[in-house]
Design a protein around this motif. Structure first.
Motif, PDB file in Angstrom:
ATOM      1  N   LYS A   1       0.671  -1.081  -0.039  1.00 21.85           N
ATOM      2  CA  LYS A   1       0.120   0.061   0.027  1.00 21.85           C
ATOM      3  C   LYS A   1       0.914   1.190  -0.240  1.00 21.85           C
TER       4      LYS A   1
ATOM      5  N   LYS B   1       1.437   5.257   0.963  1.00 22.92           N
ATOM      6  CA  LYS B   1       0.972   6.277   1.942  1.00 22.92           C
ATOM      7  C   LYS B   1      -0.115   7.196   1.610  1.00 22.92           C
ATOM      8  N   GLU B   2      -0.986   7.711   2.386  1.00 22.12           N
ATOM      9  CA  GLU B   2      -2.274   8.407   2.004  1.00 22.12           C
ATOM     10  C   GLU B   2      -1.900   9.703   1.060  1.00 22.12           C
TER      11      GLU B   2
ATOM     12  N   ALA C   1      -0.918   8.363  -2.491  1.00 23.68           N
ATOM     13  CA  ALA C   1      -2.049   7.799  -3.008  1.00 23.68           C
ATOM     14  C   ALA C   1      -3.211   9.006  -3.627  1.00 23.68           C
ATOM     15  N   ARG C   2      -3.185  10.205  -2.742  1.00 23.43           N
ATOM     16  CA  ARG C   2      -4.049  10.974  -2.996  1.00 23.43           C
ATOM     17  C   ARG C   2      -3.315  11.865  -4.292  1.00 23.43           C
TER      18      ARG C   2
ATOM     19  N   MET D   1      -4.322   2.472  -1.366  1.00 19.51           N
ATOM     20  CA  MET D   1      -4.186   2.776  -0.141  1.00 19.51           C
ATOM     21  C   MET D   1      -4.331   1.620   0.888  1.00 19.51           C
TER      22      MET D   1
ATOM     23  N   CYS E   1     -13.416  -0.538   4.748  1.00 16.80           N
ATOM     24  CA  CYS E   1     -12.157   0.108   4.473  1.00 16.80           C
ATOM     25  C   CYS E   1     -11.362  -0.220   5.808  1.00 16.80           C
TER      26      CYS E   1
ATOM     27  N   PHE F   1      -7.105   3.750   7.057  1.00 16.70           N
ATOM     28  CA  PHE F   1      -7.754   5.064   6.161  1.00 16.70           C
ATOM     29  C   PHE F   1      -8.402   6.186   7.019  1.00 16.70           C
TER      30      PHE F   1
ATOM     31  N   ALA G   1     -11.074  10.038   3.919  1.00 17.03           N
ATOM     32  CA  ALA G   1     -10.980   9.100   2.932  1.00 17.03           C
ATOM     33  C   ALA G   1     -11.837   7.951   2.892  1.00 17.03           C
TER      34      ALA G   1
END
Length: 337
Positions: free
Chosen positions: A106, A108-109, A112-113, A207, A232, A236, A240
């Motif tokens: 995965k 990192k947020e 990913a964003r 994510m 989720c 998360f 998100a």
């Protein structure tokens, strides 16, 4: 070090094969006039005709000619010989986004964003041109050397003329894990809303490091998709989770749309709208590409240059094993019956 003869197509000198699929192969190439690196997607005309793929290839060419965006693979030109069609494409050397997830798990947020923002920018632009991709997944998202995302593989895309009078599309296609529930139901669907669903699945995968809907049995998989039966993971962020649940809404009428996504607080963090000039695009005469008559004047000849050259930077790059551009042609493409 021994060197081999090179094949020349028009002004392009072909290098090694970057990937190969059922209906096309992609080769690394160099524009001998400018020295620019490109990728050339090569189709055999007889194979396309034999498998009744002419409509799909024409659609892919027409689509790529319409789209000129920093987050979409650029098509520079289309050339043809008597036996082959060559799509000259932007060369992207950072691999697939899928490989990055497979390698690192995965993301990192924030990372990913960043990719999700670029994906939404590109999809929004495609929709503004009346183009719906219909097979969005990490395998069809490439990265350049600086980490900029590029959508590739428009082989299943839909153009405005495919939309019926009711505003709907009716061809059931895509990759099962990423396809929207209304596409599977085969009662007509809005191409834009179906693409948004796929973007939501991609965001979840970036994510989480795994798919929100996954079953070995297709019937079980579709049941989960129809109900949007997913949860989720706890890492998360709350915002998100809320956004993903609004995107993966099984009811297309209440599913969040791109303008609302762009205004979402989670999405807006660090957001930089794309800056690019809208170019005038001349349509490609796709019928001329398939013209094999004696009168056809626009055909190139593929010729082999046997005289060896000294090894240069291009040769070194083209023999590198680190370049994987397999997604420039159809890979793991599943047509849902």
């Amino acid at each position: 070090m021994g060197s081999v003869g090179r094949t020349r197509v028009g002004k392009y000198e072909l290098g090694r094969t970057l990937g190969e699929g059922t209906f096309a192969k992609v080769k690394f190439a160099k524009d001998v006039e400018t020295g620019e690196s490109v990728a050339i997607k090569i189709f055999e005309k007889d194979k396309i005709l034999r498998h009744k793929m002419v409509g799909q290839i024409k659609r892919e060419i027409s689509t790529m000619k319409l789209i000129r965006h920093p987050n979409v693979i650029r098509m520079y030109e289309v050339i043809a010989s008597k036996t082959k069609i060559y799509l000259v494409l932007e060369f992207v050397d950072g691999g697939e986004l899928f490989d990055k997830i497979a390698r690192n798990g995965k993301l990192k947020e924030d990372e990913a964003r960043k990719y999700f923002q670029q994906l939404i920018n590109a999809v929004d632009y495609c929709h503004s041109r009346g183009v719906f991709h219909r097979d969005l997944k990490p395998e069809n998202l490439l990265l350049d050397a600086t980490g900029v995302l590029k959508i590739s593989d428009f082989g299943l895309s839909a153009l405005p003329q495919q939309v019926r009078e009711d505003g709907m599309l009716y061809t059931t296609c895509g990759t099962p894990n990423y396809v929207a529930p209304e596409v599977i139901k085969d009662k007509g669907y809005d191409g834009a809303k179906a693409d948004i669903w796929s973007c939501g699945v991609i965001l979840f995968v970036l994510m989480a490091g795994y798919l929100p809907f996954e079953e070995t049995n297709l019937v079980s998989l579709y049941k989960k998709i129809f109900k949007a039966a997913f949860s989720c993971p706890n890492w998360f962020s709350t915002s998100a989770k809320k956004l993903i649940k609004r995107i993966l809404d099984p009811n297309p009428q209440t599913r969040i749309a791109i303008p609302q996504i762009i205004e979402n607080e989670w999405f807006k963090k660090g957001y930089q709208p794309p800056q690019f000039e809208t170019a005038d695009v001349n349509p490609v005469d796709v019928d001329a590409i398939f013209d094999e008559s004696e009168e056809a004047t626009n055909l190139v000849v593929e010729r082999r240059k046997e005289k060896p050259d000294a090894m240069n930077a291009f040769d070194l790059i083209s023999t590198s094993q680190g370049l994987n551009l397999g997604t420039l042609f159809e890979k793991q493409m599943v047509i849902i019956q």
